[in-house]
Design a protein around this motif. Structure first.
Motif, mmCIF file in Angstrom:
data_model
loop_
_atom_site.group_PDB
_atom_site.id
_atom_site.type_symbol
_atom_site.label_atom_id
_atom_site.label_comp_id
_atom_site.label_asym_id
_atom_site.label_seq_id
_atom_site.Cartn_x
_atom_site.Cartn_y
_atom_site.Cartn_z
ATOM 1 N N ASP A 164 0.858 -1.183 0.000
ATOM 2 C CA ASP A 164 0.000 0.000 0.000
ATOM 3 C C ASP A 164 0.897 1.237 0.000
ATOM 4 O OD1 ASP A 164 -1.760 2.095 0.598
ATOM 5 O OD2 ASP A 164 -2.990 0.834 1.892
ATOM 6 N N LYS A 165 0.630 2.158 -0.901
ATOM 7 C CA LYS A 165 1.459 3.368 -0.999
ATOM 8 C C LYS A 165 1.355 4.268 0.224
ATOM 9 C CE LYS A 165 2.091 3.768 -5.984
ATOM 10 N NZ LYS A 165 1.979 4.652 -7.178
ATOM 11 N N SER A 166 0.287 4.099 1.006
ATOM 12 C CA SER A 166 0.111 4.941 2.182
ATOM 13 C C SER A 166 0.328 4.186 3.497
ATOM 14 C CB SER A 166 -1.296 5.561 2.177
ATOM 15 O OG SER A 166 -2.284 4.550 2.183
ATOM 16 N N GLU A 167 0.843 2.958 3.423
ATOM 17 C CA GLU A 167 1.088 2.167 4.634
ATOM 18 C C GLU A 167 2.496 1.565 4.580
ATOM 19 O OE1 GLU A 167 -0.861 1.787 7.201
ATOM 20 O OE2 GLU A 167 -2.869 2.348 6.502
ATOM 21 N N ASP A 168 3.008 1.188 5.762
ATOM 22 C CA ASP A 168 4.300 0.507 5.856
ATOM 23 C C ASP A 168 5.368 1.338 5.141
ATOM 24 O OD1 ASP A 168 6.320 -1.445 6.161
ATOM 25 O OD2 ASP A 168 4.923 -3.077 5.870
ATOM 26 N N ASP A 169 6.133 0.725 4.216
ATOM 27 C CA ASP A 169 7.184 1.461 3.506
ATOM 28 C C ASP A 169 6.721 2.005 2.163
ATOM 29 O OD1 ASP A 169 6.928 -0.875 2.126
ATOM 30 O OD2 ASP A 169 9.033 -1.477 2.257
ATOM 31 N N GLY A 170 5.405 1.871 1.869
ATOM 32 C CA GLY A 170 4.856 2.417 0.630
ATOM 33 C C GLY A 170 5.010 1.523 -0.582
ATOM 34 N N ALA A 171 5.614 0.348 -0.425
ATOM 35 C CA ALA A 171 5.804 -0.550 -1.564
ATOM 36 C C ALA A 171 4.493 -1.256 -1.916
ATOM 37 C CB ALA A 171 6.880 -1.590 -1.238
ATOM 38 N N ILE A 172 4.265 -1.471 -3.218
ATOM 39 C CA ILE A 172 3.079 -2.223 -3.648
ATOM 40 C C ILE A 172 3.472 -3.537 -4.307
ATOM 41 C CG2 ILE A 172 1.615 -0.182 -3.856
ATOM 42 C CD1 ILE A 172 2.068 -0.276 -6.893
ATOM 43 N N GLU A 173 4.741 -3.900 -4.238
ATOM 44 C CA GLU A 173 5.204 -5.219 -4.674
ATOM 45 C C GLU A 173 6.411 -5.597 -3.837
ATOM 46 O OE1 GLU A 173 7.885 -4.236 -8.561
ATOM 47 O OE2 GLU A 173 5.713 -4.154 -8.870
ATOM 48 N N ARG A 174 6.564 -6.899 -3.581
ATOM 49 C CA ARG A 174 7.659 -7.363 -2.724
ATOM 50 C C ARG A 174 8.200 -8.699 -3.196
ATOM 51 N NH1 ARG A 174 7.582 -4.204 1.636
ATOM 52 N NH2 ARG A 174 5.591 -3.373 2.367
ATOM 53 N N PHE A 175 9.477 -8.926 -2.917
ATOM 54 C CA PHE A 175 10.062 -10.254 -3.014
ATOM 55 C C PHE A 175 9.832 -10.951 -1.677
ATOM 56 C CE2 PHE A 175 12.634 -8.166 -6.323
ATOM 57 C CZ PHE A 175 12.535 -9.107 -7.338
ATOM 58 N N ILE A 176 9.418 -12.207 -1.721
ATOM 59 C CA ILE A 176 9.195 -12.974 -0.499
ATOM 60 C C ILE A 176 9.898 -14.324 -0.638
ATOM 61 C CG2 ILE A 176 7.491 -13.843 1.143
ATOM 62 C CD1 ILE A 176 5.433 -12.025 -0.109
ATOM 63 N N PHE A 177 10.518 -14.762 0.434
ATOM 64 C CA PHE A 177 11.252 -16.025 0.435
ATOM 65 C C PHE A 177 10.505 -17.063 1.276
ATOM 66 C CE2 PHE A 177 14.192 -12.694 -0.582
ATOM 67 C CZ PHE A 177 15.025 -13.247 -1.551
ATOM 68 N N PRO A 178 10.668 -18.341 0.957
ATOM 69 C CA PRO A 178 9.922 -19.368 1.692
ATOM 70 C C PRO A 178 10.442 -19.555 3.112
ATOM 71 C CG PRO A 178 11.447 -20.392 0.152
ATOM 72 C CD PRO A 178 11.502 -18.920 -0.121
ATOM 73 N N ALA A 179 9.530 -19.939 4.004
ATOM 74 C CA ALA A 179 9.892 -20.296 5.372
ATOM 75 C C ALA A 179 10.254 -21.775 5.389
ATOM 76 C CB ALA A 179 8.728 -20.011 6.315
ATOM 77 N N GLU A 180 11.547 -22.064 5.544
ATOM 78 C CA GLU A 180 12.027 -23.438 5.429
ATOM 79 C C GLU A 180 11.310 -24.392 6.381
ATOM 80 O OE1 GLU A 180 13.971 -24.609 3.152
ATOM 81 O OE2 GLU A 180 14.398 -22.670 2.231
ATOM 82 N N LEU A 181 11.031 -23.935 7.600
ATOM 83 C CA LEU A 181 10.421 -24.816 8.599
ATOM 84 C C LEU A 181 8.962 -25.138 8.269
ATOM 85 C CD1 LEU A 181 11.880 -23.343 11.930
ATOM 86 C CD2 LEU A 181 12.610 -25.389 10.690
ATOM 87 N N GLN A 182 8.356 -24.366 7.365
ATOM 88 C CA GLN A 182 6.959 -24.617 6.993
ATOM 89 C C GLN A 182 6.827 -25.359 5.660
ATOM 90 O OE1 GLN A 182 4.101 -21.352 7.761
ATOM 91 N NE2 GLN A 182 5.829 -20.197 8.583
ATOM 92 N N THR A 183 7.953 -25.788 5.095
ATOM 93 C CA THR A 183 7.925 -26.535 3.836
ATOM 94 C C THR A 183 7.443 -27.966 4.083
ATOM 95 O OG1 THR A 183 9.718 -25.232 2.875
ATOM 96 C CG2 THR A 183 9.317 -27.402 1.914
#
Length: 288
Positions: A164-183
């Motif tokens: 959201d451009k008006s929330e958090d750091d304003g980004a509207i796209e992100r890279f996300i990595f997997p949580a190994e323990l939840q695989t």
């Protein structure tokens, strides 16, 4: 494997059953001399589909005020060999109004082999709708889960942040990595080529949701799987005197298929179905 039926799957016909269990017979018993040669192009497409990887993508929108979005959401899957490119998440299998607060939406993404899944990029175009004088652009993404049945792996990508451009750091796209323990890892699924022959008699076709279950030896069976992805396909397939082929990824029941269970869920104006026969080919890793 050849499974002749030649009976109705209709509430108003035959014995009223809309689900039947079929056992295989020798190929010579059912195979006709005049097979439909017009299926060659479709078969080629199915062969290509069999060599691709199907990813089941689940997206959880957070349970916060204004968490949902009407913007157009996209995702890119990055593997050790390649990436999928931008994939628009348009057709949610779980809801018509997608990305609503607290909801999980499911999508299907097909791709050539990109290798082991390493990360994803997810975002939106910030183009929402005006409702009650509020523009619903922003989105709180809780997590993304990606299941690859043919690889036997299900990965969870935790987010817990605003796009959201008006929330958090304003980004509207992100890279996300997997949580190994939840695989989660499990025995990989295999693709089956399923060919369905609808009979050539009046009213034989159906618009119902047709499903199948495969049974192997020692009580092994697959999940119940719909052959069509959506209602549009249901209207297109299973017409009178038609031959429809599907590539379906299912649990591996082994080299011997002892029987199948095929039927439909009824409902609608044209649900009754006269099934002639079913042919199934288990596609091995080398494409045979």
């Amino acid at each position: 494997y050849y499974f002749p039926c030649q009976r109705w799957l209709a509430v108003e016909e035959d014995d009223g059953q809309i689900v039947r269990e079929l056992v295989p017979v020798d190929e010579a018993f059912v195979k006709k001399d005049s097979e439909n040669d017009g299926q060659s192009l479709a078969t080629l497409g199915l062969e290509q589909k069999a060599k691709s990887t199907t990813y089941i993508v689940k997206v959880k929108t957070g349970d916060k005020k204004n968490a949902g979005t009407d913007a157009n959401v996209f995702i890119i899957l990055y593997g050790s060999k390649d990436d999928t490119g931008i994939v628009s998440l348009k057709a949610s299998k779980s809801s018509k109004n997608k990305f609503e607060r607290g909801k999980v939406d499911e999508f299907t993404v097909e791709s050539v082999d990109i290798g082991d899944l390493k990360k994803i990029k997810i975002g939106h175009d910030n183009k929402g709708k005006m409702t009650y004088f509020v523009i619903s652009n922003g989105w709180f993404l809780e997590w993304v889960e990606i299941d690859a049945p043919s690889l036997g792996r299900c990965l969870r990508f935790p987010s817990g942040r605003w796009l959201d451009k008006s929330e958090d750091d304003g980004a509207i796209e992100r890279f996300i990595f997997p949580a190994e323990l939840q695989t989660k890892e499990y025995i990989p699924f295999v693709p089956y080529e399923i060919t369905v022959y609808t009979s050539d008699i009046f009213g034989a076709g159906t618009d119902a949701d047709v499903f199948i279950v495969l049974y192997g030896s020692d009580g092994i069976c697959t999940q119940q799987k719909s052959l069509c992805l959506n209602k549009r396909e249901q209207r297109m397939y299973f017409e009178r005197n038609s031959v429809n082929q599907f590539i379906v990824e299912l649990e591996d029941v082994g080299e011997i298929i002892e029987k199948i269970r095929i039927g439909h869920k009824g409902g609608g104006l044209n649900s009754g179905w006269h099934l002639d026969r079913v042919a199934i080919r288990r596609l091995l890793p080398n494409g045979k």
